[in-house]
Enzyme design. Structure first.
Site, PDB file in Angstrom:
ATOM      1  N   GLU A  52       3.655   4.698   1.481  1.00 32.92           N
ATOM      2  CA  GLU A  52       3.996   3.920   2.680  1.00 32.92           C
ATOM      3  C   GLU A  52       5.084   4.579   3.509  1.00 32.92           C
ATOM      4  O   GLU A  52       5.020   4.593   4.736  1.00 32.92           O
ATOM      5  CB  GLU A  52       4.412   2.492   2.295  1.00 32.92           C
ATOM      6  CG  GLU A  52       3.264   1.609   1.812  1.00 32.92           C
ATOM      7  CD  GLU A  52       2.914   1.829   0.347  1.00 32.92           C
ATOM      8  OE1 GLU A  52       3.606   2.623  -0.336  1.00 32.92           O
ATOM      9  OE2 GLU A  52       1.937   1.200  -0.121  1.00 32.92           O
TER      10      GLU A  52
ATOM     11  N   HIS B 185       3.402  -9.944  -3.266  1.00 27.58           N
ATOM     12  CA  HIS B 185       2.274  -9.823  -2.328  1.00 27.58           C
ATOM     13  C   HIS B 185       2.163 -11.062  -1.434  1.00 27.58           C
ATOM     14  O   HIS B 185       1.095 -11.353  -0.916  1.00 27.58           O
ATOM     15  CB  HIS B 185       0.951  -9.655  -3.076  1.00 27.58           C
ATOM     16  CG  HIS B 185       0.786  -8.345  -3.782  1.00 27.58           C
ATOM     17  ND1 HIS B 185       1.511  -8.004  -4.897  1.00 27.58           N
ATOM     18  CD2 HIS B 185      -0.017  -7.281  -3.521  1.00 27.58           C
ATOM     19  CE1 HIS B 185       1.148  -6.796  -5.308  1.00 27.58           C
ATOM     20  NE2 HIS B 185       0.233  -6.331  -4.482  1.00 27.58           N
TER      21      HIS B 185
END
Lengths: 341, 330
Positions: free
Chosen positions: B62, B131
């Site tokens: 990322e 998440h």
């Protein structure tokens, strides 16, 4: 006259570097190295005299790495630079007086006084900016190379970083992506032995940064960073590879910063002897001696280059002193393009 | 105007496709957005329409990939970056906060970073603490970024197209529970302006400023409260930065009561900013009750479904709290 000496068969072992560039380009490379050296000294003096605030990271001793890397680049090639980025900026073609104006925080400066030493950039000459974050420029250079590919150009992106940055995750992610996408990037690690105070021996599991290149399936070359011909020849090989679509390369220039990391450095982590040893390997002295030995430069010409560099730096400082201070009313002006909130 | 309905995910996909058709500089980057179609099937079949060069799968990296997007934007491309889950942006904060947000300013306004990042966010999917977060307020705290949070399929398309047009970095937060929601979406490539809130329901007694899925819970609550004679005005904030202060101020002056409903952690969240903004504004003198904030619990999002629901505002809680706010009764 000098060209004749260069072509003299007696100097048959002359390096490719001296044959590739014409004499004007070689002399200009020396001029830029002097310009960097005097720039750093001028910046240091201005800081000591209280004319500049903040901090700065000087690249005295690393001039061959900056100039050797940039001297064969095009204006449309990009570089990303580091917190120790003054040399890269000058090597890529920036005007020292606009750099000084930036250090003095003036509107005339490259970043209108908003960036200062650590964010100095000259987008016109392809310098996408120094960076205050170690490793910050690595993925950005890969992105610039991706844009180059998308625009079907044969330019390259040259990413300068230090040995310390090679311990950042960003380094590994950037090299991996550049390799899997075969992008035109040169990763040029200026290994000056210390990430601030911590030596590469204490911070790296491998001996050389270039040892990390095979993990990303790219060539990793180690060169003497204080010899401009070594740096330049390696960079030319890597740019040819990149422009040819063969992907990225890693070049490690072994060099040394003669000054401390920044203004707070008391040199507690290295010895005077070590500093002296590296001073004796001065990249400018080495290059100048070669140019004279090969008949490319006379002593009086060298002196003229030095004098001109000093004059340019002195007038740059004067230009900066007379610059315009930004207005606090314009504080938020450039946060957004359209001036939103 | 068409009466065609699309899901929120389809609306996002249509915006991406129309932007790529209109401008060859636009391309998509992200994890598993190619043949996989994206973790939430937002990019879907786009790789087959536009090819792997424009719908680029990245490694699971990322930080590096976000930096690649920043560099590409600087060098003339128009990347639209998908985080697989908004939580993973924590790995990329350096590039978003230090680089994307600041490069234009640091360079004296001489460059722009036309970068769009999309963040599937929010709880309700049983994906637990790593998440399910709603971190939009983090990004709204950073000058140089714009932050939008579309609540409907219509706005998902229109705000995304505005974000792609925008010369500065725009963070688009998409609530995962909304992806399957259907709504009217015109076929043409229309824009919804960044920085403009929308009054979804007009009312006289209380203003609810809500974001993302809370807009829908607030509207449900308003419908039920209307049966009790409580007339609720619901503002869909749509953009967190720049904040549309005027729409909120005017509404509070009219209704004299304010409730902020958002999924991010209550403390120091967007509701705190809106409350403070009202307290500093001329609307403060109009207030007939303390300002109410309903936000996420002071805890990570839990796995257990009962706990998960308890961790963020639900319709029943909104009804009860707003009723108390208006009637003054416990």
């Amino acid at each position: 006259m000098t060209q004749a000496i260069k072509e003299n068969p007696a100097v048959s072992n002359l390096r490719d570097f001296y044959r590739h560039f014409d004499n004007a380009a070689l002399r200009d490379a020396l001029r830029r190295m002097y310009l960097i050296r005097r720039f750093e000294e001028g910046a240091e003096e201005a800081y000591t005299r209280g004319l500049i605030h903040g901090t700065m990271h000087l690249s005295i001793g690393q001039e061959a790495s900056a100039v050797g890397s940039c001297m064969d680049l095009r204006k449309t090639d990009y570089i990303t630079s580091t917190h120790r980025g003054h040399g890269h900026c000058i090597a890529k073609g920036a005007d020292p007086k606009l750099m000084f104006a930036e250090f003095f925080g003036k509107e005339e400066g490259y970043c209108r006084g908003r960036g200062g030493s650590m964010h100095i950039a000259d987008v016109e000459s392809g310098n996408l900016g120094a960076n205050g974050i170690v490793g910050g420029g690595l993925p950005i250079a890969v992105g610039a190379a991706l844009a180059i590919r998308k625009q079907k150009r044969d330019d390259v992106a040259v990413c300068f970083f230090g040995d310390g940055a090679s311990n950042e995750g960003a380094f590994h992610e950037a090299l991996n992506m550049a390799a899997i996408w075969k992008l035109p990037v040169l990763f040029i690690c200026e290994n000056n032995k210390y990430g601030m105070s911590v030596s590469t021996e204490r911070s790296m599991a491998v001996k050389h940064v270039a040892d990390r290149a095979p993990a990303y399936n790219m060539p990793g070359e180690i060169v003497d960073g204080n010899r401009i011909e070594d740096v330049s020849e390696a960079v030319m090989r890597a740019t040819a590879r990149a422009r040819n679509g063969d992907g990225p390369s890693l070049i490690e220039t072994k060099t040394y910063r003669i000054r401390g990391h920044s203004k707070s450095d008391r040199n507690r982590y290295r010895t005077k002897e070590e500093i002296e040893e590296w001073k004796a390997r001065d990249p400018i002295g080495h290059f100048e001696a070669n140019l004279e030995a090969f008949g490319i430069l006379r002593k009086d010409e060298a002196e003229a280059i030095r004098t001109a560099a000093e004059a340019e730096i002195a007038s740059g400082v004067e230009f900066a002193k007379g610059g315009t201070d930004p207005s606090p009313a314009d504080l938020t002006r450039d946060v957004y393009t359209k001036g939103a909130a | 105007m068409s009466v065609r309905e699309l899901s929120y995910a389809e609306a996002v996909r249509e915006a991406l496709a129309q932007a790529m058709e209109a401008d060859e500089r636009v391309f998509l980057m992200g994890e598993d957005i190619g043949v996989y179609g994206g973790a939430f099937q937002v990019t879907g079949d786009l790789v087959h329409r536009f090819g792997e060069d424009r719908v680029m799968d990245t490694p699971i990296a990322e930080l590096g990939a976000a930096g690649v997007a920043v560099g590409a934007a600087l060098a003339g491309s128009r990347p639209v970056f998908e985080f697989q889950f908004s939580d993973f942006a924590t790995l990329a904060m350096e590039q978003i906060v230090n680089q994307a947000a600041k490069i234009r300013f640091m360079l004296g306004g001489k460059v722009s970073v036309p970068l769009v990042m999309r963040f599937p966010a929010g709880s309700g999917t049983g994906a637990a603490a790593q998440h399910s977060q709603s971190l939009d307020a983090w990004f709204a705290h950073v000058p140089g970024l714009k932050v939008v949070q579309p609540a409907t399929p219509h706005d998902a398309k229109g705000l995304l197209l505005s974000a792609i047009d925008d010369p500065d970095p725009v963070m688009v937060f998409e609530h995962k529970l909304l992806y399957k929601m259907k709504g009217e979406v015109p076929e043409e490539a229309y824009r919804v302006p960044i920085g403009k809130a929308l009054i979804r329901r007009e009312g006289r007694h209380v203003t609810i400023v809500a974001t993302a899925i809370m807009v829908h819970r607030a509207l449900e609550a308003a419908e039920i409260l209307s049966g009790e004679g409580i007339d609720v005005e619901v503002i869909d904030l749509r953009t967190l930065r720049p904040l549309d202060t005027q729409t909120i101020i005017e509404s509070v002056k009219k209704t004299t009561r304010l409730a902020c409903v958002y999924e991010g952690v209550k403390t120091l969240g967007i509701g705190a900013e809106i409350s403070a903004m009202i307290a500093e504004s001329e609307a403060f003198d109009y207030l007939d009750a303390p300002i109410l904030r309903l936000g996420g619990a002071e805890a990570p999002i839990p796995y257990n479904p009962v706990l998960e629901k308890a961790a963020v505002p639900q319709t029943d809680g909104i009804i009860a709290s707003v009723r108390r706010l208006v009637t003054g009764r416990i």
